[in-house]
Motif scaffolding. Structure first.
Motif, mmCIF file in Angstrom:
data_model
loop_
_atom_site.group_PDB
_atom_site.id
_atom_site.type_symbol
_atom_site.label_atom_id
_atom_site.label_comp_id
_atom_site.label_asym_id
_atom_site.label_seq_id
_atom_site.Cartn_x
_atom_site.Cartn_y
_atom_site.Cartn_z
ATOM 1 N N VAL A 102 -1.250 -29.953 52.551
ATOM 2 C CA VAL A 102 -0.404 -29.898 51.363
ATOM 3 C C VAL A 102 0.847 -30.752 51.563
ATOM 4 O O VAL A 102 1.236 -31.539 50.689
ATOM 5 N N MET A 103 1.490 -30.609 52.723
ATOM 6 C CA MET A 103 2.750 -31.309 52.966
ATOM 7 C C MET A 103 2.568 -32.823 52.971
ATOM 8 O O MET A 103 3.437 -33.553 52.477
ATOM 9 N N ILE A 104 1.452 -33.307 53.526
ATOM 10 C CA ILE A 104 1.224 -34.747 53.605
ATOM 11 C C ILE A 104 1.106 -35.358 52.212
ATOM 12 O O ILE A 104 1.522 -36.499 51.969
ATOM 13 N N ILE A 105 0.537 -34.613 51.269
ATOM 14 C CA ILE A 105 0.394 -35.118 49.904
ATOM 15 C C ILE A 105 1.658 -34.855 49.094
ATOM 16 O O ILE A 105 2.185 -35.746 48.409
ATOM 17 N N TRP A 106 2.182 -33.640 49.194
ATOM 18 C CA TRP A 106 3.252 -33.210 48.309
ATOM 19 C C TRP A 106 4.613 -33.821 48.646
ATOM 20 O O TRP A 106 5.302 -34.342 47.751
ATOM 21 N N LEU A 107 5.015 -33.808 49.910
ATOM 22 C CA LEU A 107 6.357 -34.271 50.271
ATOM 23 C C LEU A 107 6.600 -35.740 49.908
ATOM 24 O O LEU A 107 7.623 -36.054 49.278
ATOM 25 N N LEU A 154 -3.648 -23.493 32.890
ATOM 26 C CA LEU A 154 -4.126 -24.872 32.925
ATOM 27 C C LEU A 154 -5.383 -25.042 33.770
ATOM 28 O O LEU A 154 -6.208 -25.928 33.502
ATOM 29 N N LEU A 155 -5.539 -24.210 34.804
ATOM 30 C CA LEU A 155 -6.678 -24.354 35.717
ATOM 31 C C LEU A 155 -7.944 -23.654 35.231
ATOM 32 O O LEU A 155 -9.019 -23.876 35.796
ATOM 33 N N ASN A 156 -7.826 -22.822 34.216
ATOM 34 C CA ASN A 156 -8.988 -22.080 33.726
ATOM 35 C C ASN A 156 -9.731 -22.926 32.691
ATOM 36 O O ASN A 156 -9.237 -23.146 31.584
ATOM 37 N N PRO A 157 -10.938 -23.425 33.007
ATOM 38 C CA PRO A 157 -11.636 -24.332 32.082
ATOM 39 C C PRO A 157 -11.937 -23.722 30.723
ATOM 40 O O PRO A 157 -12.048 -24.444 29.726
ATOM 41 N N SER A 158 -12.053 -22.403 30.641
ATOM 42 C CA SER A 158 -12.431 -21.775 29.373
ATOM 43 C C SER A 158 -11.290 -21.727 28.362
ATOM 44 O O SER A 158 -11.534 -21.660 27.151
ATOM 45 N N ILE A 159 -10.021 -21.788 28.816
ATOM 46 C CA ILE A 159 -8.891 -21.691 27.895
ATOM 47 C C ILE A 159 -7.899 -22.842 28.039
ATOM 48 O O ILE A 159 -6.984 -22.972 27.230
ATOM 49 N N SER A 160 -8.058 -23.673 29.053
ATOM 50 C CA SER A 160 -7.098 -24.733 29.322
ATOM 51 C C SER A 160 -7.192 -25.855 28.290
ATOM 52 O O SER A 160 -8.283 -26.227 27.856
ATOM 53 N N PRO A 161 -6.046 -26.429 27.878
ATOM 54 C CA PRO A 161 -6.092 -27.591 26.981
ATOM 55 C C PRO A 161 -6.695 -28.823 27.644
ATOM 56 O O PRO A 161 -7.077 -29.764 26.957
ATOM 57 N N ILE A 162 -6.765 -28.828 28.975
ATOM 58 C CA ILE A 162 -7.435 -29.929 29.690
ATOM 59 C C ILE A 162 -8.767 -29.455 30.264
ATOM 60 O O ILE A 162 -9.255 -30.002 31.241
ATOM 61 N N GLY A 163 -9.344 -28.401 29.630
ATOM 62 C CA GLY A 163 -10.608 -27.862 30.118
ATOM 63 C C GLY A 163 -11.735 -28.868 30.108
ATOM 64 O O GLY A 163 -12.652 -28.796 30.942
ATOM 65 N N ILE A 186 -3.959 -28.733 44.047
ATOM 66 C CA ILE A 186 -3.436 -27.737 43.111
ATOM 67 C C ILE A 186 -2.007 -27.348 43.489
ATOM 68 O O ILE A 186 -1.103 -27.313 42.649
ATOM 69 N N LEU A 187 -1.787 -27.057 44.777
ATOM 70 C CA LEU A 187 -0.448 -26.671 45.214
ATOM 71 C C LEU A 187 0.532 -27.830 45.093
ATOM 72 O O LEU A 187 1.718 -27.619 44.777
ATOM 73 N N THR A 188 0.072 -29.050 45.337
ATOM 74 C CA THR A 188 0.940 -30.220 45.167
ATOM 75 C C THR A 188 1.428 -30.317 43.732
ATOM 76 O O THR A 188 2.623 -30.525 43.479
ATOM 77 N N ALA A 189 0.510 -30.165 42.768
ATOM 78 C CA ALA A 189 0.893 -30.234 41.354
ATOM 79 C C ALA A 189 1.850 -29.103 40.992
ATOM 80 O O ALA A 189 2.866 -29.318 40.312
ATOM 81 N N MET A 190 1.560 -27.888 41.454
ATOM 82 C CA MET A 190 2.418 -26.746 41.140
ATOM 83 C C MET A 190 3.823 -26.937 41.699
ATOM 84 O O MET A 190 4.825 -26.731 40.992
ATOM 85 N N LEU A 191 3.911 -27.328 42.962
ATOM 86 C CA LEU A 191 5.221 -27.453 43.607
ATOM 87 C C LEU A 191 5.992 -28.652 43.078
ATOM 88 O O LEU A 191 7.224 -28.601 42.953
ATOM 89 N N PHE A 192 5.287 -29.734 42.761
ATOM 90 C CA PHE A 192 5.964 -30.934 42.268
ATOM 91 C C PHE A 192 6.641 -30.659 40.935
ATOM 92 O O PHE A 192 7.842 -30.903 40.764
ATOM 93 N N PHE A 193 5.897 -30.136 39.970
ATOM 94 C CA PHE A 193 6.462 -29.931 38.643
ATOM 95 C C PHE A 193 7.456 -28.774 38.620
ATOM 96 O O PHE A 193 8.320 -28.720 37.744
#
Length: 325
Positions: A102-107, A154-163, A186-193
């Protein structure tokens, strides 16, 4: 023409030297300054003692104790037994591989994104810059559970607008999205935004702290907008960048809530001990081995301090960076 931060600082120094020489201010005695510094620092020192130094010392002491077992319920000094138990656990290496992935991608993405956007905002004064600062800060307002709930949606394909993107990739439900292979992204996106807006404002504050005389001197020396950003602004905000990297590094090693809840909503599609903090939690409350849990805490502290000290010395965070000659 190549313009450097050192040359610009020299030019700016000359522009400021004359008025400063006429001020005639007398320096306060060193003893008075030292006393004032200790008075100002005392509340932090007390807080550090209660919230950091004592818990660290207690964890270190517990880590050298012997964990009682059904066979041997006695306690006492156990030497390095707790550290051996923690390091030789079959989950130990995997937890650190997970967190470093996670750190290698996110930081890098976080630091590059924060610095780049802060420079763009600083180069855009007026209403546009103010509007962009407000927009960048909005994701940071969704912290903690609110941010997590948004990402579950956002991660749930059944209800997500990007499903349609998830279904196009062959993932039809949340359990197929939240997998061990997808967790770093997933964690990179969550922590970044969650954090990018706050850190843009902090780095932007560092840019605003640069005296206008330096920019004026750079323009006199012939610097264009790119040289101003790359050769003047970036070197002068190195401590702010180092501070952002240091705090995000500490936060990354403390990840617990996000992987823990991800396992809950995905019906156990990832390991229960995905992060080092989760392994320490398992030692304490599943295995009832508090010395091993304390040993995990000390190991995390040592790793974080080692990487943190590297960042501090490379960025000049707690002292003036060495000027190039």
């Amino acid at each position: 023409m190549t313009v450097t931060a050192t040359e610009t600082l020299t030019t700016a120094d000359r522009r400021r030297r004359a008025p400063r020489a006429t001020t005639g201010r007398r320096r306060a005695p060193h003893r008075v300054e030292a006393r004032g510094a200790w008075i100002l620092m005392s509340p932090y020192a007390a807080l550090f003692l209660v919230a950091a130094a004592l818990p660290i010392g207690y964890a270190l002491w517990i880590s050298f104790q012997k964990a009682p077992t059904l066979v041997d319920p006695s306690t006492g000094f156990g030497g390095l037994d707790a550290y051996i138990t923690a390091v030789t656990d079959y989950r130990f290496i995997d937890t650190f591989v997970n967190i470093f992935s996670v750190m290698i991608i996110w930081l890098p993405l976080m630091i590059i994104g924060v610095v780049g956007l802060a420079l763009l905002v600083h180069a855009s004064p007026g209403r546009f810059g103010g509007s962009m600062r407000f927009i960048y800060f909005l994701p940071g307002a969704l912290a903690g559970i609110a941010n997590f709930v948004l990402w579950v949606y956002l991660l749930n394909p059944s209800i997500s607008p990007i499903g349609f993107l998830w279904r196009g990739a062959g993932m039809d439900n949340l359990k197929e999205v939240v997998t061990a292979g997808n967790m770093p992204w997933i964690l990179t996106a969550m922590l970044f935004f969650q954090g990018v807006g706050t850190w843009i404002i902090i780095v932007y504050g560092g840019l605003n702290g640069i005296p206008d005389e330096i920019f004026e001197a750079a323009q006199i020396d012939g610097a264009n907008a790119w040289q101003l950003a790359w050769r003047i602004k970036l070197p002068l905000i190195r401590p702010w960048i180092g501070y952002a990297a240091l705090m995000n590094l500490a936060y990354g090693f403390q990840l617990f809530l996000e992987p823990y809840l991800m396992r809950q909503i995905s019906s156990g599609s990832i390991d229960a001990e995905w992060a080092p903090t989760q392994l320490g939690y398992a030692f304490a409350f599943t295995n009832r081995n508090f010395p091993a849990a304390a040993a995990m805490s000390v190991i995390l502290l040592v790793i974080t301090l080692a990487i943190g000290m590297f960042i501090v010395f490379r960025s000049g965070l707690f002292g003036e960076s060495e000027k190039s000659k």
